[in-house]
Scaffold this motif. Sequence first.
Motif, PDB file in Angstrom:
ATOM      1  N   LYS A   1     -13.630  -4.105  30.312  1.00 43.80           N
ATOM      2  CA  LYS A   1     -14.225  -5.028  30.546  1.00 43.80           C
ATOM      3  C   LYS A   1     -15.167  -5.012  31.822  1.00 43.80           C
ATOM      4  N   GLY A   2     -14.543  -4.086  32.977  1.00 40.09           N
ATOM      5  CA  GLY A   2     -15.425  -3.825  34.138  1.00 40.09           C
ATOM      6  C   GLY A   2     -16.437  -2.733  33.853  1.00 40.09           C
ATOM      7  N   LEU A   3     -16.253  -1.735  32.736  1.00 42.50           N
ATOM      8  CA  LEU A   3     -17.328  -0.957  32.590  1.00 42.50           C
ATOM      9  C   LEU A   3     -18.545  -1.650  31.469  1.00 42.50           C
ATOM     10  N   PHE A   4     -18.116  -2.970  30.875  1.00 47.42           N
ATOM     11  CA  PHE A   4     -18.957  -3.804  30.159  1.00 47.42           C
ATOM     12  C   PHE A   4     -20.157  -4.334  31.302  1.00 47.42           C
ATOM     13  N   TYR A   5     -19.480  -4.910  32.166  1.00 48.76           N
ATOM     14  CA  TYR A   5     -20.285  -5.539  33.305  1.00 48.76           C
ATOM     15  C   TYR A   5     -21.034  -4.550  34.215  1.00 48.76           C
ATOM     16  N   CYS A   6     -20.556  -3.449  34.315  1.00 46.76           N
ATOM     17  CA  CYS A   6     -21.254  -2.152  35.089  1.00 46.76           C
ATOM     18  C   CYS A   6     -22.341  -2.055  34.258  1.00 46.76           C
ATOM     19  N   VAL A   7     -22.320  -1.702  32.924  1.00 47.10           N
ATOM     20  CA  VAL A   7     -23.705  -1.519  32.102  1.00 47.10           C
ATOM     21  C   VAL A   7     -24.678  -2.889  32.025  1.00 47.10           C
ATOM     22  N   TRP A   8     -24.069  -3.787  32.497  1.00 50.46           N
ATOM     23  CA  TRP A   8     -24.702  -5.137  32.240  1.00 50.46           C
ATOM     24  C   TRP A   8     -25.555  -5.304  33.434  1.00 50.46           C
ATOM     25  N   HIS A   9     -25.211  -4.673  34.517  1.00 51.45           N
ATOM     26  CA  HIS A   9     -25.826  -4.934  35.866  1.00 51.45           C
ATOM     27  C   HIS A   9     -26.803  -3.718  36.081  1.00 51.45           C
ATOM     28  N   ALA A  10     -26.751  -2.744  35.159  1.00 53.54           N
ATOM     29  CA  ALA A  10     -27.447  -1.491  35.377  1.00 53.54           C
ATOM     30  C   ALA A  10     -28.989  -1.941  34.990  1.00 53.54           C
ATOM     31  N   ASP A  11     -29.915  -1.592  36.016  1.00 53.72           N
ATOM     32  CA  ASP A  11     -31.280  -2.143  35.535  1.00 53.72           C
ATOM     33  C   ASP A  11     -32.256  -0.732  35.584  1.00 53.72           C
ATOM     34  N   LYS A  12     -33.396  -0.745  34.953  1.00 51.97           N
ATOM     35  CA  LYS A  12     -34.275   0.394  34.656  1.00 51.97           C
ATOM     36  C   LYS A  12     -33.759   1.248  33.505  1.00 51.97           C
ATOM     37  N   VAL A  13     -34.690   1.801  32.910  1.00 54.50           N
ATOM     38  CA  VAL A  13     -34.160   2.576  31.722  1.00 54.50           C
ATOM     39  C   VAL A  13     -33.328   3.953  32.133  1.00 54.50           C
ATOM     40  N   PRO A  14     -34.006   4.704  32.913  1.00 53.71           N
ATOM     41  CA  PRO A  14     -33.163   6.009  33.408  1.00 53.71           C
ATOM     42  C   PRO A  14     -31.720   5.781  33.768  1.00 53.71           C
ATOM     43  N   VAL A  15     -31.636   4.709  34.440  1.00 48.46           N
ATOM     44  CA  VAL A  15     -30.236   4.513  34.975  1.00 48.46           C
ATOM     45  C   VAL A  15     -29.391   3.903  34.068  1.00 48.46           C
ATOM     46  N   GLN A  16     -29.760   3.227  33.012  1.00 45.39           N
ATOM     47  CA  GLN A  16     -29.026   2.674  32.037  1.00 45.39           C
ATOM     48  C   GLN A  16     -28.606   3.932  30.986  1.00 45.39           C
ATOM     49  N   THR A  17     -29.810   4.659  30.740  1.00 43.90           N
ATOM     50  CA  THR A  17     -29.396   6.068  29.671  1.00 43.90           C
ATOM     51  C   THR A  17     -28.457   6.807  30.434  1.00 43.90           C
TER      52      THR A  17
END
Length: 557
Positions: free
Chosen positions: A53-69
């Motif tokens: 659940k924490g990792l899901f919201y960590c991905v949720w807050h990730a902005d910009k494509v390089p950071v997300q990938t």
Amino acid sequence: MEAETATEAGLSLIKQLASCNKSGRDRALRVLLKTWLPTQLNLHDDHMKKLWKGLFYCVWHADKVPVQTQLIDRLSSLVLSLHLPLSIHYFSAFLLTMRREWSGIDALRLDKFYLLIRRFMASFFALMRNNLWDLELVKRLMGVLEEVTFFADDKFLGNGVNYHIASVFLEELRPYLPLKAEVLEVVLVSFIRVSAKVPDKVLLGKIRSNMFDALLGAGKRLLEVKKLGEDVGSGDEVMVFGSIALTMGFSSKFYELGSSPECCQGNRKVLFGLHEEFLKLEKELESSGIEISIPDVIYNDDEVVPTLVPLAGEEMEVGNSEPSEVVMVNGSAGKLLKKCKKREKDTGAADTKAEKKKKKKKKNKKENGILDSDSEKSSTDRENENVVANGESSDNQQATDENAVKLDDNVISNLQMQFEKIAAEAGLDGDVPSACDLPTASDKGPVSKKRKRVKKSVEEDVEGGTNAKSGEKSAKKVKFSMKSNLVWKPQSPLPPQDLRVPPSATPRGSALKKGVPPGPIREMPLPTKKVKMVRVVTAKKARKAIKRIKKLKSRPT
């Protein structure tokens, strides 16, 4: 006790994964994934759900494509680095979390979660490959995928996760093909079982269009190519998918599951339709007499990690950071994979720097139009220049410096007077350059023959002498008129100098600097008021209006 304290410490960091501060999320992620999670061999199911659940919201807050990938690749790679039981637990908790949180994902964040599912499916197949496609492990992993997603008995609205897995499954399996028939049967026949038992019509359509229709089309194209006698590469998509469609016997499997009592009544039509199409394709292959089979596959784990082996007879020098020619060779097969080019060694660094400086000086002289009378130098002079560039002294260089003539101000003035006298006799007074334009000599370097403009102050113009006369002759004549260059028509008292000029003015230069007067102001015409159009009432209309008023008055109240 130590294990319990470590578990509690890790659980306390999970809340920071959902923090709005990126540095806090990165710190918690580094501690949890690198040090805490690999040591939790028997992690409780509730703790794994909290972590995800924490990792899901960590991905949720990730902005910009390089950071997300980068974050998605980091999370999906843990499937391969953790211990096998913990890795399977980690993967199943991921699927459960995605189904639970899927209904809360908005349209703007949907793409990064699609990418997260795709990367986890790629790691899912890579885990099978790293274990050499062990049949028991493949069955176990496919069972986890079916139970947590397709046959899940929860009440979560996470059908979108099932749809996307069915859409990307064959695409992510493609890099690992060809596989053995036993492995393919476990991997693909499970989707026939899902098609028979799942009542979701959308999922049934996704499985048919993205998997079995693709295999059926590749089988038809492969059969046509074989009939024409054309060659197809073993790694071609038509060959890989077509051989699966023609040799796996899907027609009998579709018929068996379509006629079973467990099959949903609404899915039978789709299953029997696929049965007829695959049966027709298999009969066509049998009648053509063409033999197509799945190639024998030998799983070799040696090709996963190549090693670097230097060539024989060449060694790396101590102190040199760049190695000699290196080849990348597979440990078992001994195939040449890659050859790195050898860089040339830097020898004589001082000489190369001196040559570069010489070339740069010559280039600058050519651009400025300087013609040096001493352009041709002797070999001794070149050697002296190289010595000076390397920080050494030379006797020849000192001798030439002593013999050089120093041009003082008296010498320059005498030469100037003689030159002006000759020019006056020849009638060239108008074109003679001023004394300020003549080359000046200095102790630092050679005489520059380039013409330079020199700004003269008012005091220099007042002083007498030859310099003033020549300066007056060579000065550029400019006509200046106050009326044509300065226009100032203020409509109100002048504002202070540090005040911003109104938009109607067009200042020359900066209007914000103190001490700089503002430029001219354009006179803007005053806005004219729009005249309202007055309706012209004709006499006929006036009569009608009077009659209407009289009728209204004559009516009894």
